[in-house]
Design a protein around this motif. Structure first.
Motif, PDB file in Angstrom:
ATOM      1  N   GLU A   1      -1.526 126.166 123.542  1.00 30.64           N
ATOM      2  CA  GLU A   1      -1.202 125.889 125.542  1.00 30.64           C
ATOM      3  C   GLU A   1       0.128 124.745 125.890  1.00 30.64           C
ATOM      4  O   GLU A   1      -0.407 123.713 125.300  1.00 30.64           O
ATOM      5  N   ILE A   2       0.094 125.881 126.866  1.00 30.41           N
ATOM      6  CA  ILE A   2       1.374 124.714 127.365  1.00 30.41           C
ATOM      7  C   ILE A   2       0.937 124.828 128.754  1.00 30.41           C
ATOM      8  O   ILE A   2       0.378 125.642 129.458  1.00 30.41           O
ATOM      9  N   GLU A   3       0.871 123.749 130.057  1.00 32.09           N
ATOM     10  CA  GLU A   3       0.495 124.014 130.857  1.00 32.09           C
ATOM     11  C   GLU A   3       1.949 123.159 131.989  1.00 32.09           C
ATOM     12  O   GLU A   3       1.726 122.159 132.767  1.00 32.09           O
ATOM     13  N   PRO A   4       2.608 124.182 132.040  1.00 32.82           N
ATOM     14  CA  PRO A   4       4.217 123.215 133.112  1.00 32.82           C
ATOM     15  C   PRO A   4       3.600 123.399 134.103  1.00 32.82           C
ATOM     16  O   PRO A   4       3.131 124.599 134.816  1.00 32.82           O
ATOM     17  N   GLY A   5       4.342 122.852 134.420  1.00 34.13           N
ATOM     18  CA  GLY A   5       4.487 123.070 136.880  1.00 34.13           C
ATOM     19  C   GLY A   5       5.770 122.696 136.948  1.00 34.13           C
ATOM     20  O   GLY A   5       5.914 123.834 137.287  1.00 34.13           O
ATOM     21  N   ARG A   6       6.485 122.294 136.887  1.00 37.23           N
ATOM     22  CA  ARG A   6       7.777 121.376 137.282  1.00 37.23           C
ATOM     23  C   ARG A   6       8.745 122.396 136.368  1.00 37.23           C
ATOM     24  O   ARG A   6       9.835 123.149 137.208  1.00 37.23           O
ATOM     25  N   PHE A   7       8.625 122.735 135.373  1.00 34.48           N
ATOM     26  CA  PHE A   7       9.604 123.646 134.278  1.00 34.48           C
ATOM     27  C   PHE A   7       9.740 125.028 134.606  1.00 34.48           C
ATOM     28  O   PHE A   7      10.606 125.341 134.804  1.00 34.48           O
TER      29      PHE A   7
ATOM     30  N   GLU B   1      10.451 131.853 128.571  1.00 33.61           N
ATOM     31  CA  GLU B   1      11.109 131.029 127.900  1.00 33.61           C
ATOM     32  C   GLU B   1       9.794 130.705 126.714  1.00 33.61           C
ATOM     33  O   GLU B   1      10.165 129.995 125.379  1.00 33.61           O
ATOM     34  N   LEU B   2       8.836 130.274 127.325  1.00 35.31           N
ATOM     35  CA  LEU B   2       7.607 130.078 127.102  1.00 35.31           C
ATOM     36  C   LEU B   2       6.657 130.817 125.975  1.00 35.31           C
ATOM     37  O   LEU B   2       5.788 129.913 125.573  1.00 35.31           O
ATOM     38  N   THR B   3       7.362 131.947 125.610  1.00 36.82           N
ATOM     39  CA  THR B   3       6.096 132.881 125.128  1.00 36.82           C
ATOM     40  C   THR B   3       5.851 132.190 124.201  1.00 36.82           C
ATOM     41  O   THR B   3       4.983 133.545 123.496  1.00 36.82           O
ATOM     42  N   GLN B   4       6.213 132.127 123.214  1.00 35.46           N
ATOM     43  CA  GLN B   4       6.168 131.915 121.544  1.00 35.46           C
ATOM     44  C   GLN B   4       4.696 131.093 121.716  1.00 35.46           C
ATOM     45  O   GLN B   4       3.529 130.439 120.795  1.00 35.46           O
ATOM     46  N   PHE B   5       4.011 129.793 123.031  1.00 37.96           N
ATOM     47  CA  PHE B   5       2.840 129.176 123.565  1.00 37.96           C
ATOM     48  C   PHE B   5       2.222 130.288 123.640  1.00 37.96           C
ATOM     49  O   PHE B   5       2.321 131.456 123.728  1.00 37.96           O
ATOM     50  N   ASP B   6       0.848 130.532 122.742  1.00 40.01           N
ATOM     51  CA  ASP B   6      -0.479 131.338 123.048  1.00 40.01           C
ATOM     52  C   ASP B   6      -0.592 131.553 124.437  1.00 40.01           C
ATOM     53  O   ASP B   6      -1.211 132.963 125.189  1.00 40.01           O
ATOM     54  N   ALA B   7      -1.069 129.935 125.337  1.00 39.90           N
ATOM     55  CA  ALA B   7      -0.767 130.910 126.323  1.00 39.90           C
ATOM     56  C   ALA B   7      -0.250 130.099 127.554  1.00 39.90           C
ATOM     57  O   ALA B   7       0.360 128.396 127.196  1.00 39.90           O
ATOM     58  N   VAL B   8       0.874 130.621 128.547  1.00 38.37           N
ATOM     59  CA  VAL B   8       1.413 129.270 129.808  1.00 38.37           C
ATOM     60  C   VAL B   8       0.557 129.074 130.407  1.00 38.37           C
ATOM     61  O   VAL B   8       0.656 130.393 131.540  1.00 38.37           O
TER      62      VAL B   8
ATOM     63  N   GLY C   1      25.084 117.757 135.151  1.00 39.39           N
ATOM     64  CA  GLY C   1      25.716 117.569 134.174  1.00 39.39           C
ATOM     65  C   GLY C   1      24.784 116.961 133.475  1.00 39.39           C
ATOM     66  O   GLY C   1      24.695 117.376 132.510  1.00 39.39           O
ATOM     67  N   GLU C   2      23.149 117.189 133.571  1.00 38.14           N
ATOM     68  CA  GLU C   2      21.986 116.459 133.078  1.00 38.14           C
ATOM     69  C   GLU C   2      21.656 117.946 131.857  1.00 38.14           C
ATOM     70  O   GLU C   2      22.091 119.282 132.451  1.00 38.14           O
ATOM     71  N   GLU C   3      20.939 117.190 130.777  1.00 34.48           N
ATOM     72  CA  GLU C   3      20.946 118.539 130.211  1.00 34.48           C
ATOM     73  C   GLU C   3      19.467 118.966 130.299  1.00 34.48           C
ATOM     74  O   GLU C   3      18.809 119.039 130.508  1.00 34.48           O
ATOM     75  N   ARG C   4      19.206 120.947 129.568  1.00 32.93           N
ATOM     76  CA  ARG C   4      18.377 121.584 129.419  1.00 32.93           C
ATOM     77  C   ARG C   4      18.001 121.051 128.032  1.00 32.93           C
ATOM     78  O   ARG C   4      18.553 121.133 126.913  1.00 32.93           O
ATOM     79  N   VAL C   5      16.320 121.462 128.675  1.00 34.33           N
ATOM     80  CA  VAL C   5      15.623 120.450 127.094  1.00 34.33           C
ATOM     81  C   VAL C   5      15.549 122.026 126.263  1.00 34.33           C
ATOM     82  O   VAL C   5      15.604 123.085 126.552  1.00 34.33           O
ATOM     83  N   GLU C   6      15.113 121.721 124.558  1.00 34.56           N
ATOM     84  CA  GLU C   6      15.276 122.799 124.007  1.00 34.56           C
ATOM     85  C   GLU C   6      13.787 123.081 123.718  1.00 34.56           C
ATOM     86  O   GLU C   6      13.126 122.623 123.002  1.00 34.56           O
ATOM     87  N   ILE C   7      13.684 123.967 124.565  1.00 34.75           N
ATOM     88  CA  ILE C   7      12.043 124.780 123.828  1.00 34.75           C
ATOM     89  C   ILE C   7      11.856 125.063 122.838  1.00 34.75           C
ATOM     90  O   ILE C   7      10.065 124.550 122.065  1.00 34.75           O
ATOM     91  N   ALA C   8      12.952 125.480 121.678  1.00 32.17           N
ATOM     92  CA  ALA C   8      12.585 126.210 120.540  1.00 32.17           C
ATOM     93  C   ALA C   8      11.862 125.148 119.411  1.00 32.17           C
ATOM     94  O   ALA C   8      10.985 125.012 119.021  1.00 32.17           O
TER      95      ALA C   8
END
Ligand code: LLP
Length: 424
Positions: free
Chosen positions: A270-276, A45-52, A239-246
């Motif tokens: 770059e993006i630096e996710p842990g929890r996600f 889902e995050l591949t639009q970023f140059d680096a995950v 019932g919580e919503e997912r974030v819209e990555i785009a």
């Protein structure tokens, strides 16, 4: 900027596609089970970023690091041994584009400074002193700076990493001084990074782009990369919503493009996710070992405690919970309001609590001793925050990939537990 609500059933028979009873029989309880497909999907889902850049502090088992590497992510490390984990999992040191391992922290301890120099691990400095310490060892080198933009937000005060109440990063008003410091040390500042907190929301995350752009203009033409940090929220409640990555990407992409146009250089994002990446992949399976009443209150006591999952006692964190009947069946549909606790000799060993220690109940199927409790969304900041309190061993961990359960950490033995202890 959100989509799709999430459902968490309170009765399950499988985890990561495999029967809970079978996993428990084969590997014992308490048991962490991770679904490889979920982690792979999140990276995708995050591949639009140059680096995950996976913040491995969320779940740093070697097999998880190997998995994220196989799916094209790189890694962030916050300690010498996290660097060594990354190396052991097949990432390599050296600069690279993007670098496979980065070190982001607010201090260098002596061992870590030696290690980053030895393996040419790029560093993201979160304190002015780190600039001098690195410059002394690697004059002529490049660094990136972690900036505290003066505001932050997290799911708890303890996970807010911005503002003057946080120890993290270089204060935004000191960026000029730090550039001077870098120059004195013959270091070039090639990137900026901001991480305002963990478990935050889109409203706060979106504000970071503006702060980044402002800081980027202070650095100017040497800038080659910006990092949006981590903090992407994931659903923990029904019932919580997912974030819209785009939409999130678009905000950052626009920021990066404006900078690239101004300075005439490409700027990598770059993006630096842990929890996600890790949270939803992991479940903690425990066995119900006692059911008792205290006055009007009903307690389910299981064989996992805050030694295995500390988030509820630390932050009052909410995790979805489900019962799996030992016979794998559907039960009677009868529900109860239960307080769910663990085995530790401490009153706070309760999984159903709010911040401040207020104990709450959870509506769950009526269960018996021997049935299983499955705590969901436990993949991030679960196993990694385990302790040996009450001399409880670390749980076993299993990674399910292509329907195959692979043991990726053996349950600690008594000998493992006392290793290093000495009677003089
Ligand atoms: N980058 C930096 C510099 C960080 O400090 C962190 C998390 C992350 C990225 C990843 O943040 P995430 O995407 O996971 O939100 N134990 C707490 C969370 C502590 C987070 C520490 N830093 C919890 O269980 O909620």
């Amino acid at each position: 900027m959100t989509t799709e609500t999430v459902q968490f059933p309170t009765l399950v028979s499988k985890v990561a596609g495999l029967p809970v009873g079978k996993l428990a029989e084969q590997f014992g309880t308490p048991l962490y089970v991770y679904d490889a497909a979920t982690i792979a999907e999140r990276i995708c889902e995050l591949t639009q970023f140059d680096a995950v850049r996976y913040a491995q502090k969320a779940c740093s088992n070697l097999a998880i690091l190997d998995l994220v590497r196989r799916h094209g992510a790189v890694v962030d490390a916050v300690s010498a041994y996290e660097i060594r984990r990354a190396l052991a999992a097949g990432f390599v040191g050296g600069p690279g584009e993007p670098a496979q391992i980065y070190y982001t922290a607010d201090i260098f301890d002596r061992e870590t400074l030696d290690l980053v120099v030895e393996h040419k691990i790029p560093v993201n400095c979160g304190s002015p002193d780190m600039i001098d310490q690195y410059g002394e060892r690697v004059p002529g080198g490049q660094i990136t700076l972690r900036i505290n933009p003066g505001f932050g937000h997290g799911h708890s005060k303890k996970t807010n990493t911005g503002g003057d109440g946080s120890k993290h990063g270089i204060w935004h008003e000191q960026l000029d001084d730090c550039l001077e410091r870098a120059k004195r040390n013959q270091l070039t500042v090639t990137g900026l990074h901001m991480h305002i907190g963990s478990g935050t929301d889109m409203e706060h995350l979106s504000q970071v782009c503006g702060a980044m752009e402002k800081a980027a203009h202070v650095v100017g033409p040497t800038l080659r990369s910006i990092s949006a940090g981590g903090g992407l929220p994931t659903p923990y409640r029904e019932g919580e919503e997912r974030v819209e990555i785009a939409a999130y990407f678009d905000l950052w992409d626009a920021t990066r493009n404006r900078l690239a146009t101004t300075y005439g250089n490409p700027i990598s994002l770059e993006i630096e996710p842990g929890r996600f990446l890790a949270a939803e992949s992991g479940s903690l399976i425990a066995e119900i070992r006692a059911i008792k009443h205290m006055g009007e209150k009903l307690y389910y006591l299981v064989d996992a405690g805050f030694n295995n999952l500390a988030r509820p006692i630390l932050y009052g964190a909410y995790h979805p919970m489900a019962i799996c009947f030992a016979d794998g069946g559907e039960g009677s549909e009868e529900t109860v309001d239960a307080i769910v606790g663990g085995p530790l000799c401490e009153s706070g060993d309760i999984f159903t609590q709010e911040e401040g220690g207020y104990v709450t109940c959870r509506t769950l199927p009526k269960a018996s001793v021997g049935d299983y409790l499955v705590i969901g969304c436990a993949g991030a900041y679960g196993a990694v925050m385990s302790s040996n309190y009450n001399s409880k061993p670390f749980a076993a961990e299993v990674l399910v990939e292509n329907s195959k359960p692979n043991l990726i950490r053996t349950r600690q033995t008594f000998d493992d537990l006392i290793r290093g202890e000495v009677i003089p």
